[in-house]
Design a protein around this motif. Structure first.
Motif, PDB file in Angstrom:
ATOM      1  N   GLU A   3       0.838  -1.186   0.000  1.00 59.45           N
ATOM      2  CA  GLU A   3       0.000   0.000   0.000  1.00 59.45           C
ATOM      3  C   GLU A   3       0.875   1.239   0.000  1.00 59.45           C
ATOM      4  O   GLU A   3       1.995   1.234   0.496  1.00 59.45           O
ATOM      5  N   GLY A   4       0.364   2.315  -0.581  1.00 58.15           N
ATOM      6  CA  GLY A   4       1.118   3.564  -0.615  1.00 58.15           C
ATOM      7  C   GLY A   4       0.194   4.742  -0.836  1.00 58.15           C
ATOM      8  O   GLY A   4      -1.027   4.623  -0.819  1.00 58.15           O
ATOM      9  N   VAL A   5       0.808   5.892  -1.032  1.00 58.89           N
ATOM     10  CA  VAL A   5       0.071   7.134  -1.246  1.00 58.89           C
ATOM     11  C   VAL A   5       0.434   7.675  -2.623  1.00 58.89           C
ATOM     12  O   VAL A   5       1.620   7.745  -2.975  1.00 58.89           O
ATOM     13  N   VAL A   6      -0.586   8.028  -3.395  1.00 53.01           N
ATOM     14  CA  VAL A   6      -0.382   8.605  -4.716  1.00 53.01           C
ATOM     15  C   VAL A   6      -0.814  10.063  -4.678  1.00 53.01           C
ATOM     16  O   VAL A   6      -1.950  10.376  -4.299  1.00 53.01           O
ATOM     17  N   VAL A   7       0.090  10.942  -5.035  1.00 57.49           N
ATOM     18  CA  VAL A   7      -0.215  12.372  -5.120  1.00 57.49           C
ATOM     19  C   VAL A   7      -0.140  12.777  -6.585  1.00 57.49           C
ATOM     20  O   VAL A   7       0.858  12.504  -7.261  1.00 57.49           O
ATOM     21  N   LEU A  19      -4.885   7.106  -1.122  1.00 57.83           N
ATOM     22  CA  LEU A  19      -4.328   5.862  -0.622  1.00 57.83           C
ATOM     23  C   LEU A  19      -4.606   4.782  -1.657  1.00 57.83           C
ATOM     24  O   LEU A  19      -5.740   4.622  -2.111  1.00 57.83           O
ATOM     25  N   LYS A  20      -3.577   4.035  -2.013  1.00 57.56           N
ATOM     26  CA  LYS A  20      -3.736   3.042  -3.081  1.00 57.56           C
ATOM     27  C   LYS A  20      -3.155   1.712  -2.639  1.00 57.56           C
ATOM     28  O   LYS A  20      -2.020   1.653  -2.151  1.00 57.56           O
ATOM     29  N   SER A  21      -3.917   0.660  -2.835  1.00 55.15           N
ATOM     30  CA  SER A  21      -3.475  -0.691  -2.500  1.00 55.15           C
ATOM     31  C   SER A  21      -2.977  -1.401  -3.749  1.00 55.15           C
ATOM     32  O   SER A  21      -3.668  -1.425  -4.770  1.00 55.15           O
ATOM     33  N   LEU A  52      -7.941  -5.402  -0.860  1.00 58.08           N
ATOM     34  CA  LEU A  52      -7.517  -4.019  -0.950  1.00 58.08           C
ATOM     35  C   LEU A  52      -7.186  -3.529   0.446  1.00 58.08           C
ATOM     36  O   LEU A  52      -8.064  -3.433   1.315  1.00 58.08           O
ATOM     37  N   ALA A  53      -5.910  -3.220   0.662  1.00 54.88           N
ATOM     38  CA  ALA A  53      -5.465  -2.871   2.010  1.00 54.88           C
ATOM     39  C   ALA A  53      -6.062  -1.554   2.494  1.00 54.88           C
ATOM     40  O   ALA A  53      -6.196  -1.336   3.705  1.00 54.88           O
ATOM     41  N   ASP A  54      -6.421  -0.638   1.575  1.00 57.72           N
ATOM     42  CA  ASP A  54      -6.952   0.655   1.995  1.00 57.72           C
ATOM     43  C   ASP A  54      -8.407   0.585   2.435  1.00 57.72           C
ATOM     44  O   ASP A  54      -8.900   1.469   3.132  1.00 57.72           O
TER      45      ASP A  54
END
Length: 244
Positions: A3-7, A19-21, A52-54
């Motif tokens: 999982e991470g963050v997309v800006v 927030l993207k899984s 989906l982790a988010d």
């Protein structure tokens, strides 16, 4: 978990943060078991679910174990598996794709012509021969890649036959795959049969594994394509299997 963050920021639009899984691999959990039956025979199972982790929701709605759900029997004859599994040229424990550093993941860098592959199969049977000095033969058949409750001619069937060699620092495979697309339509037209021939492999040089892969894919009236790739995995900045 992945999982991470997309800006993101596009011209004439507001900045977004999401927030993207699943960047390089889908978040998943799995259960495995094996029972020794004696005399060289075992029976085992694999259940693996993507999520989906988010949000915690299923990756594929309505499927309790969307990635893999199978029972396998192993003995002197080899291994037979039944259930939901990956095609030979895709992923999961029954697949034999070799030669591409990113496997079938990494977004647009996924291996296959135009990101076309056979994916996961329902109602499938897989057979693997015993190893002959590192050489194994693999065969997979799906009686209906989605469902098989219609008459045989209305189910879409998958056929795969391949060989894998893993010995002497070589890890390579070659396979032929086909999906007859029976009963399936595309824009109200019956789909044509789809065929793949794929060959690839790596060579281990002190932990570095350069690889090469080739694929020909054809579907009548749609495309006839060749694809070729080179890559390498190896230790980099403390990562034992960095990809290039």
């Amino acid at each position: 978990m992945d999982e991470g963050v997309v800006v993101g920021k596009a011209k004439h639009s507001s900045t977004t943060a999401e927030l993207k899984s699943g960047f390089t691999a889908m978040s998943r959990f799995g259960i495995k078991g094996v029972e020794d039956l004696g005399n060289g025979y075992t029976v085992g199972f694999t259940l693996e679910q993507g999520f989906l982790a988010d949000s915690g929701s299923e990756h594929t709605k309505g499927l309790a174990f969307s990635r893999e759900s199978l029972l396998r029997v192993t003995g002197p004859f080899g291994t037979v598996a039944f259930g939901r599994m990956g095609a030979l040229g895709f992923a999961q424990s029954t697949a034999i794709l070799r030669g591409w550093a990113f496997g079938t993941s990494w977004g647009g860098s996924a291996w296959s012509v135009g990101n076309v592959h056979f994916g996961r199969l329902n109602n499938a049977v897989n057979y693997v021969t015993p190893s002959f000095n590192g050489l194994t033969v693999h065969a997979t058949y799906s009686n209906g890649t989605a469902t098989d409750d219609n008459k045989w001619s209305d189910n879409a069937h998958y056929y795969g036959l391949g060989a894998k060699y893993t010995a002497n620092n070589i890890d390579a495979s070659i396979m032929f795959e086909a999906k007859d697309n029976k009963g399936l339509t595309l824009e109200d037209q019956k789909q044509k049969a789809l065929y793949h021939i794929t060959a690839g492999g790596t060579y281990n040089i002190n932990g570095f594994k350069p690889g090469v892969i080739y694929q020909y894919a054809t579907q009548s009236d749609y495309y006839h394509q060749h694809a070729f790739g080179v890559g390498m995995t190896g230790p980099l900045a403390g990562r034992p299997n960095a990809q290039y």
